[in-house]
Design a protein around this motif. Structure first.
Motif, PDB file in Angstrom:
ATOM      1  N   UNK A  12     -13.738  10.610  -7.087  1.00  9.89           N
ATOM      2  CA  UNK A  12     -13.538  10.863  -5.659  1.00  9.89           C
ATOM      3  C   UNK A  12     -14.116   9.770  -4.784  1.00  9.89           C
ATOM      4  N   UNK A  13     -15.254   9.240  -5.176  1.00 13.27           N
ATOM      5  CA  UNK A  13     -15.894   8.160  -4.406  1.00 13.27           C
ATOM      6  C   UNK A  13     -15.030   6.899  -4.432  1.00 13.27           C
ATOM      7  N   UNK A  14     -14.485   6.577  -5.600  1.00 12.87           N
ATOM      8  CA  UNK A  14     -13.663   5.375  -5.738  1.00 12.87           C
ATOM      9  C   UNK A  14     -12.324   5.562  -5.033  1.00 12.87           C
ATOM     10  N   UNK A  15     -11.647   6.654  -5.330  1.00  7.12           N
ATOM     11  CA  UNK A  15     -10.304   6.864  -4.782  1.00  7.12           C
ATOM     12  C   UNK A  15     -10.340   6.987  -3.260  1.00  7.12           C
ATOM     13  N   UNK A  16     -11.466   7.428  -2.729  1.00  7.41           N
ATOM     14  CA  UNK A  16     -11.614   7.537  -1.281  1.00  7.41           C
ATOM     15  C   UNK A  16     -11.761   6.198  -0.581  1.00  7.41           C
ATOM     16  N   UNK A  17     -12.016   5.142  -1.333  1.00  5.86           N
ATOM     17  CA  UNK A  17     -12.213   3.820  -0.737  1.00  5.86           C
ATOM     18  C   UNK A  17     -11.137   2.802  -1.110  1.00  5.86           C
ATOM     19  N   UNK A  18     -10.440   3.045  -2.200  1.00 13.40           N
ATOM     20  CA  UNK A  18      -9.582   2.005  -2.760  1.00 13.40           C
ATOM     21  C   UNK A  18      -8.509   1.522  -1.772  1.00 13.40           C
ATOM     22  N   UNK A  19      -7.862   2.397  -1.042  1.00 13.18           N
ATOM     23  CA  UNK A  19      -6.840   1.943  -0.099  1.00 13.18           C
ATOM     24  C   UNK A  19      -7.456   1.150   1.047  1.00 13.18           C
ATOM     25  N   UNK A  50     -28.348   2.213  -0.802  1.00 17.18           N
ATOM     26  CA  UNK A  50     -28.236   3.505  -0.123  1.00 17.18           C
ATOM     27  C   UNK A  50     -27.430   4.524  -0.916  1.00 17.18           C
ATOM     28  N   UNK A  51     -27.069   4.183  -2.157  1.00 16.64           N
ATOM     29  CA  UNK A  51     -26.307   5.088  -2.991  1.00 16.64           C
ATOM     30  C   UNK A  51     -24.811   5.087  -2.702  1.00 16.64           C
ATOM     31  N   UNK A  52     -24.356   4.138  -1.887  1.00 15.47           N
ATOM     32  CA  UNK A  52     -22.937   4.030  -1.574  1.00 15.47           C
ATOM     33  C   UNK A  52     -22.248   3.129  -2.603  1.00 15.47           C
ATOM     34  N   UNK A  53     -21.005   3.422  -2.894  1.00 18.35           N
ATOM     35  CA  UNK A  53     -20.236   2.634  -3.843  1.00 18.35           C
ATOM     36  C   UNK A  53     -20.094   1.198  -3.341  1.00 18.35           C
ATOM     37  N   UNK A  54     -20.486   0.242  -4.178  1.00 19.21           N
ATOM     38  CA  UNK A  54     -20.379  -1.172  -3.832  1.00 19.21           C
ATOM     39  C   UNK A  54     -19.267  -1.862  -4.612  1.00 19.21           C
ATOM     40  N   UNK A  55     -19.039  -1.424  -5.856  1.00 21.24           N
ATOM     41  CA  UNK A  55     -18.032  -2.070  -6.701  1.00 21.24           C
ATOM     42  C   UNK A  55     -17.734  -1.187  -7.909  1.00 21.24           C
ATOM     43  N   UNK A  56     -16.595  -1.450  -8.557  1.00 22.11           N
ATOM     44  CA  UNK A  56     -16.248  -0.733  -9.777  1.00 22.11           C
ATOM     45  C   UNK A  56     -15.312  -1.578 -10.624  1.00 22.11           C
ATOM     46  N   UNK A  57     -15.278  -1.282 -11.900  1.00 23.20           N
ATOM     47  CA  UNK A  57     -14.342  -1.897 -12.840  1.00 23.20           C
ATOM     48  C   UNK A  57     -13.876  -0.817 -13.794  1.00 23.20           C
ATOM     49  N   UNK A  58     -12.569  -0.743 -13.972  1.00 23.50           N
ATOM     50  CA  UNK A  58     -11.965   0.215 -14.890  1.00 23.50           C
ATOM     51  C   UNK A  58     -11.305  -0.587 -16.009  1.00 23.50           C
ATOM     52  N   UNK A  59     -11.792  -0.420 -17.223  1.00 16.42           N
ATOM     53  CA  UNK A  59     -11.238  -1.144 -18.359  1.00 16.42           C
ATOM     54  C   UNK A  59     -11.190  -0.260 -19.585  1.00 16.42           C
ATOM     55  N   UNK A  60     -10.547  -0.763 -20.624  1.00 21.45           N
ATOM     56  CA  UNK A  60     -10.472  -0.002 -21.869  1.00 21.45           C
ATOM     57  C   UNK A  60     -10.232  -0.925 -23.045  1.00 21.45           C
TER      58      UNK A  60
END
Length: 149
Positions: A12-19, A50-60
């Motif tokens: 939810x945190x990621x999807x709320x920011x991605x666009x 502050x506990x806010x999302x700064x970055x992400x990586x989705x891999x497999x």
């Protein structure tokens, strides 16, 4: 800032920011929840002080080729770009891929996304080819490959 494995609760945190992070482009459909459920071990998030999302990586890890891994999606908050978070996320993914016996990492981006193309080349990715209609009619992609030491 610490890199940690993504968890289903991060979706939810990621999807709320991605666009928003992609300047209003509708990127959310490219990132279904299943990545946060089934690929926790090779997907990562970084929270700021502050506990806010700064970055992400989705891999497999590839299920088809036991020598390959794939980065599906990576994002860095606009206010955090240029701090090395994207590079750190990729380096973590590379290390985990090597630990699982992988020797190659692949990813794709749009040929119009010049910043992404330059970033991946700076990380040591080679352009394998430009694939016309890769993601459907008119959806060309740059296919990258990186050999891991």
């Amino acid at each position: 800032m610490e890199i940690r494995h993504a968890e289903p609760a991060d979706y939810g945190r990621v999807i709320g920011r991605v666009n928003t992070w992609w300047a209003g482009r509708d990127m959310a459909p490219m990132l279904p929840r299943l990545f946060f459920v089934h690929f926790e071990g090779t997907s990562y998030v970084v929270d700021d002080e502050d506990g806010q999302l700064a970055a992400f990586l989705i891999g497999f890890l590839s299920q088809t080729d036991p020598h390959e891994a794939y980065v599906h999606f990576v994002g860095v908050g606009p206010e955090r770009r240029g701090e090395g978070l994207g590079r750190r996320l990729y380096e973590r993914f590379f290390a985990d891929a090597v630990a699982h016996g992988r020797t190659t990492v692949r990813c794709v981006t749009s040929p119009h996304n010049e910043a992404s193309v330059a970033f991946h080349r700076a990380l040591g990715f080679d352009v394998e080819r430009i694939a016309r209609d890769y993601d459907g009619p008119g959806e060309d992609r740059v296919l990258f490959v990186k050999r891991l030491a």
